[in-house]
Structures are given as C-alpha cells and as structure tokens.
Write a protein that holds these residues in place. Structure first.
Motif, PDB file in Angstrom:
ATOM      1  N   LEU A 119      12.848  -4.947  -2.211  1.00 37.64           N
ATOM      2  CA  LEU A 119      13.255  -4.468  -0.893  1.00 37.64           C
ATOM      3  C   LEU A 119      13.311  -2.946  -0.861  1.00 37.64           C
ATOM      4  O   LEU A 119      12.860  -2.321   0.108  1.00 37.64           O
ATOM      5  CB  LEU A 119      14.607  -5.067  -0.517  1.00 37.64           C
ATOM      6  CG  LEU A 119      14.632  -6.593  -0.365  1.00 37.64           C
ATOM      7  CD1 LEU A 119      16.058  -7.085  -0.179  1.00 37.64           C
ATOM      8  CD2 LEU A 119      13.754  -7.053   0.786  1.00 37.64           C
ATOM      9  N   SER A 120      13.845  -2.338  -1.941  1.00 39.10           N
ATOM     10  CA  SER A 120      13.903  -0.876  -1.997  1.00 39.10           C
ATOM     11  C   SER A 120      12.504  -0.278  -2.066  1.00 39.10           C
ATOM     12  O   SER A 120      12.227   0.764  -1.461  1.00 39.10           O
ATOM     13  CB  SER A 120      14.725  -0.432  -3.215  1.00 39.10           C
ATOM     14  OG  SER A 120      16.074  -0.819  -3.086  1.00 39.10           O
TER      15      SER A 120
ATOM     16  N   VAL B  69       0.832  -1.200   0.000  1.00 39.98           N
ATOM     17  CA  VAL B  69       0.000   0.000   0.000  1.00 39.98           C
ATOM     18  C   VAL B  69       0.868   1.252   0.000  1.00 39.98           C
ATOM     19  O   VAL B  69       0.609   2.233  -0.710  1.00 39.98           O
ATOM     20  CB  VAL B  69      -0.945   0.007   1.219  1.00 39.98           C
ATOM     21  CG1 VAL B  69      -1.877   1.214   1.169  1.00 39.98           C
ATOM     22  CG2 VAL B  69      -1.740  -1.284   1.293  1.00 39.98           C
ATOM     23  N   GLU B  70       1.902   1.219   0.793  1.00 41.81           N
ATOM     24  CA  GLU B  70       2.875   2.290   0.944  1.00 41.81           C
ATOM     25  C   GLU B  70       4.121   1.663   1.545  1.00 41.81           C
ATOM     26  O   GLU B  70       4.107   0.482   1.916  1.00 41.81           O
ATOM     27  CB  GLU B  70       2.327   3.408   1.850  1.00 41.81           C
ATOM     28  CG  GLU B  70       1.975   2.919   3.247  1.00 41.81           C
ATOM     29  CD  GLU B  70       1.317   3.992   4.086  1.00 41.81           C
ATOM     30  OE1 GLU B  70       0.824   4.981   3.504  1.00 41.81           O
ATOM     31  OE2 GLU B  70       1.318   3.836   5.325  1.00 41.81           O
ATOM     32  N   PRO B  71       5.231   2.384   1.628  1.00 44.95           N
ATOM     33  CA  PRO B  71       6.424   1.775   2.217  1.00 44.95           C
ATOM     34  C   PRO B  71       6.149   1.123   3.568  1.00 44.95           C
ATOM     35  O   PRO B  71       5.473   1.684   4.421  1.00 44.95           O
ATOM     36  CB  PRO B  71       7.390   2.957   2.338  1.00 44.95           C
ATOM     37  CG  PRO B  71       7.004   3.846   1.199  1.00 44.95           C
ATOM     38  CD  PRO B  71       5.509   3.742   1.111  1.00 44.95           C
ATOM     39  N   ARG B  72       6.631  -0.108   3.693  1.00 46.57           N
ATOM     40  CA  ARG B  72       6.526  -0.916   4.908  1.00 46.57           C
ATOM     41  C   ARG B  72       5.086  -1.276   5.282  1.00 46.57           C
ATOM     42  O   ARG B  72       4.813  -1.579   6.448  1.00 46.57           O
ATOM     43  CB  ARG B  72       7.212  -0.202   6.084  1.00 46.57           C
ATOM     44  CG  ARG B  72       8.734  -0.325   6.068  1.00 46.57           C
ATOM     45  CD  ARG B  72       9.313   0.090   7.425  1.00 46.57           C
ATOM     46  NE  ARG B  72      10.604  -0.516   7.670  1.00 46.57           N
ATOM     47  CZ  ARG B  72      11.768   0.066   7.401  1.00 46.57           C
ATOM     48  NH1 ARG B  72      11.801   1.275   6.875  1.00 46.57           N
ATOM     49  NH2 ARG B  72      12.904  -0.554   7.664  1.00 46.57           N
TER      50      ARG B  72
ATOM     51  N   PHE C 286       8.649 -10.540   5.636  1.00 41.78           N
ATOM     52  CA  PHE C 286       9.349  -9.761   4.609  1.00 41.78           C
ATOM     53  C   PHE C 286      10.395  -8.822   5.201  1.00 41.78           C
ATOM     54  O   PHE C 286      11.496  -8.682   4.653  1.00 41.78           O
ATOM     55  CB  PHE C 286       8.346  -8.953   3.778  1.00 41.78           C
ATOM     56  CG  PHE C 286       8.910  -8.425   2.495  1.00 41.78           C
ATOM     57  CD1 PHE C 286       8.845  -9.172   1.320  1.00 41.78           C
ATOM     58  CD2 PHE C 286       9.526  -7.180   2.432  1.00 41.78           C
ATOM     59  CE1 PHE C 286       9.373  -8.706   0.134  1.00 41.78           C
ATOM     60  CE2 PHE C 286      10.060  -6.700   1.245  1.00 41.78           C
ATOM     61  CZ  PHE C 286       9.977  -7.461   0.096  1.00 41.78           C
ATOM     62  N   GLU C 287      10.098  -8.197   6.294  1.00 45.50           N
ATOM     63  CA  GLU C 287      10.990  -7.199   6.897  1.00 45.50           C
ATOM     64  C   GLU C 287      12.393  -7.748   7.148  1.00 45.50           C
ATOM     65  O   GLU C 287      13.394  -7.043   6.961  1.00 45.50           O
ATOM     66  CB  GLU C 287      10.383  -6.697   8.215  1.00 45.50           C
ATOM     67  CG  GLU C 287      11.270  -5.754   9.024  1.00 45.50           C
ATOM     68  CD  GLU C 287      11.267  -4.323   8.510  1.00 45.50           C
ATOM     69  OE1 GLU C 287      12.280  -3.624   8.736  1.00 45.50           O
ATOM     70  OE2 GLU C 287      10.275  -3.906   7.902  1.00 45.50           O
TER      71      GLU C 287
ATOM     72  N   LYS D 242      17.476  -6.934   6.136  1.00 51.33           N
ATOM     73  CA  LYS D 242      18.612  -6.897   7.059  1.00 51.33           C
ATOM     74  C   LYS D 242      19.714  -7.844   6.561  1.00 51.33           C
ATOM     75  O   LYS D 242      19.473  -9.053   6.410  1.00 51.33           O
ATOM     76  CB  LYS D 242      18.169  -7.295   8.465  1.00 51.33           C
ATOM     77  CG  LYS D 242      17.100  -6.367   9.055  1.00 51.33           C
ATOM     78  CD  LYS D 242      16.628  -6.866  10.407  1.00 51.33           C
ATOM     79  CE  LYS D 242      15.704  -5.848  11.079  1.00 51.33           C
ATOM     80  NZ  LYS D 242      14.520  -5.545  10.257  1.00 51.33           N
ATOM     81  N   PRO D 243      20.926  -7.335   6.348  1.00 50.65           N
ATOM     82  CA  PRO D 243      22.018  -8.191   5.853  1.00 50.65           C
ATOM     83  C   PRO D 243      22.299  -9.388   6.737  1.00 50.65           C
ATOM     84  O   PRO D 243      22.705 -10.455   6.252  1.00 50.65           O
ATOM     85  CB  PRO D 243      23.217  -7.234   5.817  1.00 50.65           C
ATOM     86  CG  PRO D 243      22.623  -5.870   5.716  1.00 50.65           C
ATOM     87  CD  PRO D 243      21.339  -5.925   6.485  1.00 50.65           C
ATOM     88  N   GLU D 244      22.076  -9.236   8.049  1.00 54.75           N
ATOM     89  CA  GLU D 244      22.398 -10.339   8.956  1.00 54.75           C
ATOM     90  C   GLU D 244      21.487 -11.557   8.752  1.00 54.75           C
ATOM     91  O   GLU D 244      21.782 -12.648   9.268  1.00 54.75           O
ATOM     92  CB  GLU D 244      22.323  -9.880  10.422  1.00 54.75           C
ATOM     93  CG  GLU D 244      20.993  -9.282  10.836  1.00 54.75           C
ATOM     94  CD  GLU D 244      20.943  -7.767  10.690  1.00 54.75           C
ATOM     95  OE1 GLU D 244      20.191  -7.132  11.428  1.00 54.75           O
ATOM     96  OE2 GLU D 244      21.678  -7.237   9.827  1.00 54.75           O
TER      97      GLU D 244
END
Length: 342
Positions: free
Chosen positions: A42-43, A7-10, A323-324, A328-330
């Motif tokens: 992701l972006s 819908v919108e970011p995040r 998804f979140e 995260k790279p970790e």
C-alpha cells in the motif's frame, strides 16, 4: 506470461513477460496461487515506501507450489506447497555471516527491490521456501505477515507478565499482538481507530485497549493500566513519524522501544527522557528464516487462528480496479488476498 506491474505510484498495468527458464543450481520454479496485500504494498502504491523502486512487480506475501528444482536442492520437491521468505540476501555479506540476513547490506526484497509474485511463475532460491502441506494457500500467504510480528516481539524481549504496549492495530500490529500473547506478556493495544480496537477486543481477545485521540490522555490511560510504571516494551507498528516520536513517553524505566513500522520522515524526541529512563531503542526489519518454521508449526497446532485474518479476496484480473480501496481504513480490511487461480 502476464504480470501486474506498478509503473509508478498509483499506476498499475498488466504486462507480458517471458516464461521462466529452467532453475539453476540451488533454485526452484514456483507457481503463485495467492498474494497478500500488506502495508508495504500500500505504501509503495501511494509512493510513501522508502525502499520501493519503480517500475516493479509487487507481491511478497506468497502461497506457492514448487514446479521444478535445480541441482543440489533437497529441502523441497516438485508438488510441495510453500510459504516464501522474500528477503533475498547475499549469504557472504557481513550481516548474513553474523546470522542477520534479514538486514543484509545487499538485501533485495521480492516485490520491493526486485520483482515479486504478481505473476504466475518465477524462480526463487530454494533456501527461501518453507514447505507446509497442511496449510491453505491463504495461510501460506499470511505466514510472512506473521513473521514480521514474530521478529519484532523477539527484538522486544517481551517476558511473561510484563506490560507490552502495541501501537497500531493494522495487519503488522495484529501480527505483533499474536506473538506478545504467545510470549505470555500482558498486551495493551493503542490505536486511533475505534473499529480496529473493537476487533482486537472481540476477536483477538485483548482485554486492554487505548483509543488515541491526540489530547494527551493516552499516557494517563496507560499509567492507570500499569500502576504508573508504563510499559516495559513498546512496539510501534504505525509507520507514522508523529506516533514514533511520541512513543518514548510510554516506555517505563529500563524499558525497550521497537520500531517495526517505517517512515520517510525524521523522528524527533527529547534526549533527557530516553536517558533518564535508560531506554533501549531498536529497529526491527523483516524476519528470520526460523520464524517461518515456528509460525507454520503454530498454525498447524492451532495456537494461531488464521480465520479472522482474511477479510477480503480479489481475483488477479480485478486488482487494478479494486486496489485503491484498500488504502482507505473505512474499507475495514484486516488482510486482503489476491487470488491468481481465478
């Protein structure tokens, strides 16, 4: 029919959308089985993708099956397993008529400018489907990621035995590495994440890597590896304005710099360095139709091993909750895939 909409970011939500109609002339109805999560997704989720529009059903790395075809369609048939070329261009546009539909003035990328594959069925131009009966659903979804790297390496004009520096070892950088290796150039990889560099060495067989620490020693390391000549081609896959601005210093005399990553920020660099070395600087956007066939052939022939790529798979129902973590790279994800069959 249920779909997942950003819908919108995040902010994801499940929505109900109408069932697809019959395909028109030149069209096909496809059923989606797998959707890859890529840097663009992701972006877009983080609100950092300049081409992304909201609200949007994401998903452009797709493994699908043809359910029905419209009049005039002969290149595919119902039952075919396909990878999707998600760049919906106008064949009559100036760029398309020049053979560059990948950067058509009217381009609409599935899942970015127009709704994509996080829904069970949708209609797509049949010319955008690339059949590959031998590939798994996951492999079909991976083809588009590999195509981005394929096109970037083509743009770089990498030659056998040349030193090619790839900056950024995320999924797009890894796809670039695959095709630098196939070009028989010597690949050197730079990243600020030691875990990613270890993957490049241990899994992808890259001998030379440089850990970027931001203290200027990266240039010295590259000079040691190239006998002071630096790289004849540099491909920046980071999407970081800082990295992209600094990338010129790694390009040798008469070398080429290719930006495959995208940033919303302004790039800044001193002109004398570029002018003195007579560099060529270029962008690389999306991929070409023929890249998809080449990649399918490479996978089927075993020249590209896709086994190390798919590190995470999540069911469609779990996307909102999970998804979140892929931002995260970790998390350690090389390529995460959404399974619509679960």
């Amino acid at each position: 029919m249920r779909a997942l909409q950003l819908v919108e970011p995040r902010a994801f939500q499940f929505i109900e959308i109408p069932e697809v109609a019959e395909p028109g002339a030149g069209e096909a109805v496809v059923e989606v089985h797998r959707v890859g999560i890529c840097g663009t997704d992701l972006s877009g989720y983080l609100g950092k993708m300049p081409f992304f529009s909201y609200p949007r059903i994401p998903g452009h790395e797709l493994g699908v099956q043809v359910l029905a075809v419209g009049d005039g369609v002969t290149i595919i048939k119902p039952g075919d397993k396909c990878s999707v070329e998600p760049y919906i261009n106008n064949p009559e546009s100036f760029a398309s008529r020049r053979g560059r539909g990948n950067c058509c003035e009217e381009l609409k990328v599935l899942g970015v400018h127009t709704d994509g594959g996080l829904r069970r069925r949708f209609i797509v131009p049949a010319r955008k489907l690339h059949p590959a009966q031998k590939l798994s659903w996951e492999q079909l979804a991976l083809v588009e990621t590999l195509a981005i790297g394929c096109h970037a390496v083509d743009r770089s004009m990498a030659q056998p035995q040349e030193d090619v520096l790839v900056i950024g070892a995320g999924p797009i950088g890894l796809s670039v590495i695959e095709f630098v290796k196939l070009s028989q150039a010597r690949v050197i990889v730079m990243d600020m994440n030691a875990q990613r560099l270890a993957f490049c060495r241990d899994v992808m067989g890259v001998r030379d890597t440089i850990l970027s620490t931001g203290d200027g020693k990266e240039l010295q390391e590259l000079e040691k590896l190239t006998d002071g000549h630096l790289a004849m081609a540099v491909i920046d896959a980071t999407g970081s304005a800082r990295s992209m601005s600094q990338a010129l210093q790694y390009v040798g005399h008469t070398g080429r710099l290719v930006y495959v990553g995208i940033t919303t920020d302004v790039l800044s660099f001193g002109h004398p360095l570029m002018h003195r070395r007579e560099m060529t600087i270029m962008g690389s956007r999306n991929a070409m139709p023929q890249d998809f066939g080449r990649i399918i052939d490479h996978i089927e022939a075993g020249r590209i091993d896709t086994r190390p790529w798919i590190t995470h798979t999540i069911p469609f129902d779990n996307v909102i909750d999970e998804f979140e973590r892929f931002t995260k790279p970790e998390t350690g994800a090389i390529k995460a895939v959404i399974d619509l069959d679960c």
